[in-house]
Write a protein that holds these residues in place. Sequence first.
Motif, PDB file in Angstrom:
ATOM      1  N   TRP A  24       0.691  -1.046  -0.420  1.00 57.05           N
ATOM      2  CA  TRP A  24      -0.040  -0.107   0.017  1.00 57.05           C
ATOM      3  C   TRP A  24       1.210   1.107   0.021  1.00 57.05           C
ATOM      4  CZ3 TRP A  24      -4.273   0.422  -1.495  1.00 57.05           C
ATOM      5  CH2 TRP A  24      -5.549   1.529  -0.805  1.00 57.05           C
ATOM      6  N   ALA A  25       0.438   2.464  -1.121  1.00 59.44           N
ATOM      7  CA  ALA A  25       1.193   3.691  -0.955  1.00 59.44           C
ATOM      8  C   ALA A  25       0.329   4.405  -0.296  1.00 59.44           C
ATOM      9  CB  ALA A  25       1.414   3.639  -2.188  1.00 59.44           C
ATOM     10  N   THR A  26       1.125   5.266   0.377  1.00 60.86           N
ATOM     11  CA  THR A  26       0.922   6.785   1.256  1.00 60.86           C
ATOM     12  C   THR A  26       1.316   7.731   0.827  1.00 60.86           C
ATOM     13  OG1 THR A  26       2.077   6.179   2.993  1.00 60.86           O
ATOM     14  CG2 THR A  26       0.175   5.184   3.046  1.00 60.86           C
ATOM     15  N   PRO A  27       1.115   9.337   1.168  1.00 59.10           N
ATOM     16  CA  PRO A  27       2.487   9.920   0.893  1.00 59.10           C
ATOM     17  C   PRO A  27       3.421  10.179   1.373  1.00 59.10           C
ATOM     18  CG  PRO A  27       0.082  11.393   0.635  1.00 59.10           C
ATOM     19  CD  PRO A  27      -0.016   9.511   1.661  1.00 59.10           C
ATOM     20  N   GLY A  28       4.239   9.589   2.739  1.00 57.57           N
ATOM     21  CA  GLY A  28       5.393   9.378   3.348  1.00 57.57           C
ATOM     22  C   GLY A  28       6.139   8.959   2.760  1.00 57.57           C
ATOM     23  N   MET A  29       5.215   6.937   2.580  1.00 57.78           N
ATOM     24  CA  MET A  29       6.071   5.729   2.739  1.00 57.78           C
ATOM     25  C   MET A  29       4.690   4.365   1.658  1.00 57.78           C
ATOM     26  SD  MET A  29       5.250   4.242   6.086  1.00 57.78           S
ATOM     27  CE  MET A  29       5.749   5.756   7.581  1.00 57.78           C
ATOM     28  N   VAL A  30       6.051   3.757   1.491  1.00 59.91           N
ATOM     29  CA  VAL A  30       5.251   2.351   0.310  1.00 59.91           C
ATOM     30  C   VAL A  30       5.332   0.791   1.699  1.00 59.91           C
ATOM     31  CG1 VAL A  30       4.959   1.244  -1.339  1.00 59.91           C
ATOM     32  CG2 VAL A  30       5.558   3.543  -1.673  1.00 59.91           C
ATOM     33  N   LEU A  31       4.255   0.212   2.303  1.00 65.02           N
ATOM     34  CA  LEU A  31       4.521  -0.389   2.940  1.00 65.02           C
ATOM     35  C   LEU A  31       4.578  -1.876   2.068  1.00 65.02           C
ATOM     36  CD1 LEU A  31       4.397  -1.760   5.778  1.00 65.02           C
ATOM     37  CD2 LEU A  31       2.258  -1.566   5.970  1.00 65.02           C
ATOM     38  N   GLN A  32       5.622  -2.620   2.065  1.00 66.74           N
ATOM     39  CA  GLN A  32       4.890  -4.510   1.319  1.00 66.74           C
ATOM     40  C   GLN A  32       4.970  -4.783   3.050  1.00 66.74           C
ATOM     41  OE1 GLN A  32       8.169  -4.516  -0.784  1.00 66.74           O
ATOM     42  NE2 GLN A  32       7.299  -4.300  -2.940  1.00 66.74           N
ATOM     43  N   ALA A  33       4.308  -6.189   2.535  1.00 64.94           N
ATOM     44  CA  ALA A  33       3.905  -6.796   4.187  1.00 64.94           C
ATOM     45  C   ALA A  33       3.579  -8.776   4.240  1.00 64.94           C
ATOM     46  CB  ALA A  33       2.361  -6.731   4.410  1.00 64.94           C
ATOM     47  N   ALA A  34       3.906  -9.309   3.644  1.00 65.52           N
ATOM     48  CA  ALA A  34       4.097 -10.659   3.914  1.00 65.52           C
ATOM     49  C   ALA A  34       4.299 -11.773   4.902  1.00 65.52           C
ATOM     50  CB  ALA A  34       5.235 -11.152   3.135  1.00 65.52           C
ATOM     51  N   ARG A  35       3.520 -12.385   5.174  1.00 68.92           N
ATOM     52  CA  ARG A  35       3.265 -12.999   6.015  1.00 68.92           C
ATOM     53  C   ARG A  35       4.390 -14.451   6.646  1.00 68.92           C
ATOM     54  NH1 ARG A  35      -2.750 -14.326   5.689  1.00 68.92           N
ATOM     55  NH2 ARG A  35      -3.696 -12.929   7.456  1.00 68.92           N
ATOM     56  N   ASP A  36       4.786 -14.355   7.560  1.00 72.27           N
ATOM     57  CA  ASP A  36       6.073 -15.399   7.674  1.00 72.27           C
ATOM     58  C   ASP A  36       5.238 -16.397   8.865  1.00 72.27           C
ATOM     59  OD1 ASP A  36       8.404 -16.487   7.692  1.00 72.27           O
ATOM     60  OD2 ASP A  36       9.599 -14.866   8.525  1.00 72.27           O
ATOM     61  N   PRO A  37       5.452 -17.826   8.069  1.00 67.85           N
ATOM     62  CA  PRO A  37       5.285 -18.557   9.618  1.00 67.85           C
ATOM     63  C   PRO A  37       5.986 -19.026  10.662  1.00 67.85           C
ATOM     64  CG  PRO A  37       4.225 -19.194   7.417  1.00 67.85           C
ATOM     65  CD  PRO A  37       5.391 -18.065   7.829  1.00 67.85           C
ATOM     66  N   SER A  38       6.903 -18.856  10.124  1.00 64.67           N
ATOM     67  CA  SER A  38       8.139 -19.009  10.802  1.00 64.67           C
ATOM     68  C   SER A  38       8.607 -18.514  11.780  1.00 64.67           C
ATOM     69  CB  SER A  38       9.861 -19.584   9.999  1.00 64.67           C
ATOM     70  OG  SER A  38      10.044 -18.203   9.801  1.00 64.67           O
ATOM     71  N   HIS A  39       7.710 -17.129  12.215  1.00 65.52           N
ATOM     72  CA  HIS A  39       8.188 -16.464  13.449  1.00 65.52           C
ATOM     73  C   HIS A  39       6.984 -16.097  14.009  1.00 65.52           C
ATOM     74  CE1 HIS A  39      12.053 -15.351  10.975  1.00 65.52           C
ATOM     75  NE2 HIS A  39      12.151 -15.098  12.124  1.00 65.52           N
ATOM     76  N   ALA A  40       6.135 -16.766  13.270  1.00 65.15           N
ATOM     77  CA  ALA A  40       4.656 -16.285  14.033  1.00 65.15           C
ATOM     78  C   ALA A  40       4.488 -16.867  15.685  1.00 65.15           C
ATOM     79  CB  ALA A  40       3.462 -16.654  13.401  1.00 65.15           C
ATOM     80  N   ASP A  41       5.034 -18.292  15.513  1.00 60.75           N
ATOM     81  CA  ASP A  41       5.266 -19.029  17.148  1.00 60.75           C
ATOM     82  C   ASP A  41       5.840 -17.912  17.719  1.00 60.75           C
ATOM     83  OD1 ASP A  41       3.034 -20.311  15.878  1.00 60.75           O
ATOM     84  OD2 ASP A  41       5.142 -21.996  15.605  1.00 60.75           O
ATOM     85  N   ALA A  42       6.735 -17.753  17.420  1.00 63.75           N
ATOM     86  CA  ALA A  42       8.116 -16.611  18.929  1.00 63.75           C
ATOM     87  C   ALA A  42       7.310 -14.950  18.738  1.00 63.75           C
ATOM     88  CB  ALA A  42       9.315 -16.082  18.233  1.00 63.75           C
ATOM     89  N   GLY A  43       6.056 -14.899  18.439  1.00 66.69           N
ATOM     90  CA  GLY A  43       5.894 -13.001  18.745  1.00 66.69           C
ATOM     91  C   GLY A  43       6.714 -12.591  17.828  1.00 66.69           C
ATOM     92  N   LEU A  44       7.135 -12.522  17.049  1.00 71.03           N
ATOM     93  CA  LEU A  44       8.174 -11.814  16.425  1.00 71.03           C
ATOM     94  C   LEU A  44       7.507 -10.988  14.822  1.00 71.03           C
ATOM     95  CD1 LEU A  44      11.898 -13.447  16.210  1.00 71.03           C
ATOM     96  CD2 LEU A  44      10.676 -12.187  17.921  1.00 71.03           C
ATOM     97  N   LEU A  45       7.800  -9.677  14.528  1.00 68.31           N
ATOM     98  CA  LEU A  45       7.901  -9.113  13.864  1.00 68.31           C
ATOM     99  C   LEU A  45       9.331  -8.834  12.827  1.00 68.31           C
ATOM    100  CD1 LEU A  45       7.386  -5.765  13.300  1.00 68.31           C
ATOM    101  CD2 LEU A  45       5.140  -6.489  15.026  1.00 68.31           C
ATOM    102  N   ARG A  46       9.066  -8.893  11.453  1.00 68.06           N
ATOM    103  CA  ARG A  46      10.573  -8.017  11.354  1.00 68.06           C
ATOM    104  C   ARG A  46      10.071  -6.941  10.445  1.00 68.06           C
ATOM    105  NH1 ARG A  46      13.790 -12.887   8.907  1.00 68.06           N
ATOM    106  NH2 ARG A  46      11.912 -13.057   7.564  1.00 68.06           N
ATOM    107  N   VAL A  47      11.415  -6.923  10.133  1.00 66.82           N
ATOM    108  CA  VAL A  47      10.876  -4.492   9.574  1.00 66.82           C
ATOM    109  C   VAL A  47      12.499  -4.918   9.063  1.00 66.82           C
ATOM    110  CG1 VAL A  47      11.276  -3.112  11.539  1.00 66.82           C
ATOM    111  CG2 VAL A  47      10.492  -2.971   8.867  1.00 66.82           C
ATOM    112  N   GLY A  48      12.570  -4.315   7.559  1.00 69.79           N
ATOM    113  CA  GLY A  48      13.409  -3.528   6.941  1.00 69.79           C
ATOM    114  C   GLY A  48      13.241  -2.163   6.051  1.00 69.79           C
ATOM    115  N   PHE A  49      14.238  -1.173   5.626  1.00 72.46           N
ATOM    116  CA  PHE A  49      14.107  -0.410   5.114  1.00 72.46           C
ATOM    117  C   PHE A  49      14.943   0.330   4.023  1.00 72.46           C
ATOM    118  CE2 PHE A  49      14.067  -0.419  10.086  1.00 72.46           C
ATOM    119  CZ  PHE A  49      12.292   0.424  10.046  1.00 72.46           C
TER     120      PHE A  49
END
Length: 123
Positions: A24-49
Motif C-alpha cells: 500500500w502506498a501513502t504520501p509518506g511511504m510504501v509498505l510491503q507486507a508478507a506473512r512469515d509463519p516461521s516467526h509467528a510462534d515466537a511472537g516476532l515481526l521483522r522490518v526492513g527499510f
Amino acid sequence: MPKGVERLKKRADFLRVAAVRRKWATPGMVLQAARDPSHADAGLLRVGFTATKKTGNAVARNRIKRRLRACADEILKSHAKEGWDYVLIGRKSTPDRDFSALKQDLIKALGKVGALKKEAEHA
C-alpha cells in the motif's frame, strides 16, 4: 528496536516480501507486507527499510531511512501483527512530511494490507 521486532537484512528477505504483492502506498511511504509463519510462534515481526536512488543522494536516503526507523519504532510494536515481515520504502516526500502524518500513513497502510492488530483498529 523494541523486543519482538527484528530487522530484515538479507536481499532474499526483501525480495520474498516484494513477491507477495501485498502493498500500500501513502504520501509518506510504501509498505510491503508478507506473512512469515516461521516467526509467528515466537511472537516476532521483522522490518526492513529502503530508499531508492530516485529519492536523492546518500544523505537524503539515509535521512529517509532514519525517519522510517523512528516511525516503525513507535508504531509497529503496538499496531502491527506478529508473524509478518514488513518493508518500508521511502519516497521523495518522506523527509519533509510531518512526523505525525508519517505515523498515520503507517497505521493506515497496515490496515490496508490486513496487518493491523484488531485492538489497534479502535485506538
